[in-house]
Design a protein around this motif. Structure first.
Motif, PDB file in Angstrom:
ATOM      1  N   THR A  57       0.810  -1.225   0.000  1.00 45.79           N
ATOM      2  CA  THR A  57       0.000   0.000   0.000  1.00 45.79           C
ATOM      3  C   THR A  57       0.841   1.272   0.000  1.00 45.79           C
ATOM      4  OG1 THR A  57      -0.159  -0.115   2.411  1.00 45.79           O
ATOM      5  CG2 THR A  57      -1.942  -1.112   1.131  1.00 45.79           C
ATOM      6  N   ILE A  58       2.135   1.196   0.352  1.00 43.29           N
ATOM      7  CA  ILE A  58       2.932   2.422   0.369  1.00 43.29           C
ATOM      8  C   ILE A  58       3.600   2.705  -0.971  1.00 43.29           C
ATOM      9  CG2 ILE A  58       3.390   2.105   2.824  1.00 43.29           C
ATOM     10  CD1 ILE A  58       6.359   1.625   1.967  1.00 43.29           C
ATOM     11  N   TYR A  59       3.573   1.742  -1.878  1.00 47.50           N
ATOM     12  CA  TYR A  59       4.215   1.925  -3.175  1.00 47.50           C
ATOM     13  C   TYR A  59       3.259   2.580  -4.167  1.00 47.50           C
ATOM     14  CZ  TYR A  59       7.903  -1.204  -1.602  1.00 47.50           C
ATOM     15  OH  TYR A  59       8.931  -1.775  -0.922  1.00 47.50           O
ATOM     16  N   LYS A  60       3.820   3.377  -5.066  1.00 48.54           N
ATOM     17  CA  LYS A  60       3.034   3.965  -6.142  1.00 48.54           C
ATOM     18  C   LYS A  60       2.736   2.859  -7.167  1.00 48.54           C
ATOM     19  CE  LYS A  60       3.364   7.281  -9.889  1.00 48.54           C
ATOM     20  NZ  LYS A  60       4.263   8.127 -10.654  1.00 48.54           N
ATOM     21  N   PRO A  61       1.467   2.677  -7.534  1.00 51.78           N
ATOM     22  CA  PRO A  61       1.159   1.615  -8.508  1.00 51.78           C
ATOM     23  C   PRO A  61       1.858   1.874  -9.844  1.00 51.78           C
ATOM     24  CG  PRO A  61      -0.844   2.455  -7.489  1.00 51.78           C
ATOM     25  CD  PRO A  61       0.277   3.356  -7.064  1.00 51.78           C
ATOM     26  N   GLN A  62       2.427   0.830 -10.414  1.00 55.36           N
ATOM     27  CA  GLN A  62       3.092   0.914 -11.704  1.00 55.36           C
ATOM     28  C   GLN A  62       2.377  -0.020 -12.669  1.00 55.36           C
ATOM     29  OE1 GLN A  62       7.107  -0.217 -10.912  1.00 55.36           O
ATOM     30  NE2 GLN A  62       7.581   1.638  -9.790  1.00 55.36           N
ATOM     31  N   THR A  65       3.273  -3.720 -12.183  1.00 58.76           N
ATOM     32  CA  THR A  65       2.639  -4.328 -11.014  1.00 58.76           C
ATOM     33  C   THR A  65       1.173  -4.616 -11.280  1.00 58.76           C
ATOM     34  OG1 THR A  65       4.128  -3.032  -9.629  1.00 58.76           O
ATOM     35  CG2 THR A  65       2.243  -4.054  -8.548  1.00 58.76           C
TER      36      THR A  65
END
Length: 169
Positions: A57-62, A65
């Motif tokens: 949840t802390i990562y920016k969606p790419q 992914t």
């Protein structure tokens, strides 16, 4: 067989090779349980002020992914629908034509039929095209960052076009 028995009884080579294993093999008991090991691990991390592992949840969606997650989800969904349909049709009375006539008698509008066709066609098209992309990766092609994004957007666009094309027929 008799020679092996004779060799074992006299303490010859076969017994000489197996005896060290038989003598040195002892039962080893664990000093701590898995729960105690886990508690020690977290206590050590608290004392050292180590941060917890980051969650998704802390990562920016790419795009890479999202396509990976969607590939797995479509694979699971397609498998589930295929098994559910097969099992349902094998248990229900009548044949496929009977149930097709039943659905046709509902007189649903063309928009709902098109949306349903797209809902069936797009996951199949996406999973197939993204599977080809994964096969290319298995052969060692397309790992450059630019290629990852280009092929990702290409698979997404082409699968949408194929899904819309099948739904329009």
């Amino acid at each position: 067989m008799a020679l092996i028995g004779r060799g074992l009884s006299r303490g010859h080579q076969l017994l000489a090779y197996t005896r060290p294993c038989l003598v040195s093999c002892t039962r080893i008991t664990m000093a701590t349980t898995a729960k105690e090991e886990q508690d020690q691990f977290w206590e050590k991390n608290r004392k050292l002020n180590r941060p917890m592992s980051p969650h998704l949840t802390i990562y920016k969606p790419q795009i890479t992914t999202m396509l990976s997650i969607t590939h797995r989800a479509t694979g699971i969904a397609l498998t589930g629908v295929l098994y559910a349909f097969g099992l349902t049709m094998s248990v229900l009375p009548g044949d496929f034509a009977t149930y097709l006539a039943l659905v046709q008698s509902w007189s649903v509008g063309p928009a709902l039929i098109g949306l349903t066709k797209f809902g069936i066609a797009w996951p199949m098209a996406f999973h197939t095209l993204n599977g080809v992309r994964h096969l290319c990766w298995d052969m060692g092609y397309g790992f450059e960052l630019k290629n990852l994004y280009t092929t990702g957007w290409f698979v997404l666009g082409l699968s949408l076009a194929v899904g819309i094309g099948i739904a329009a027929v």
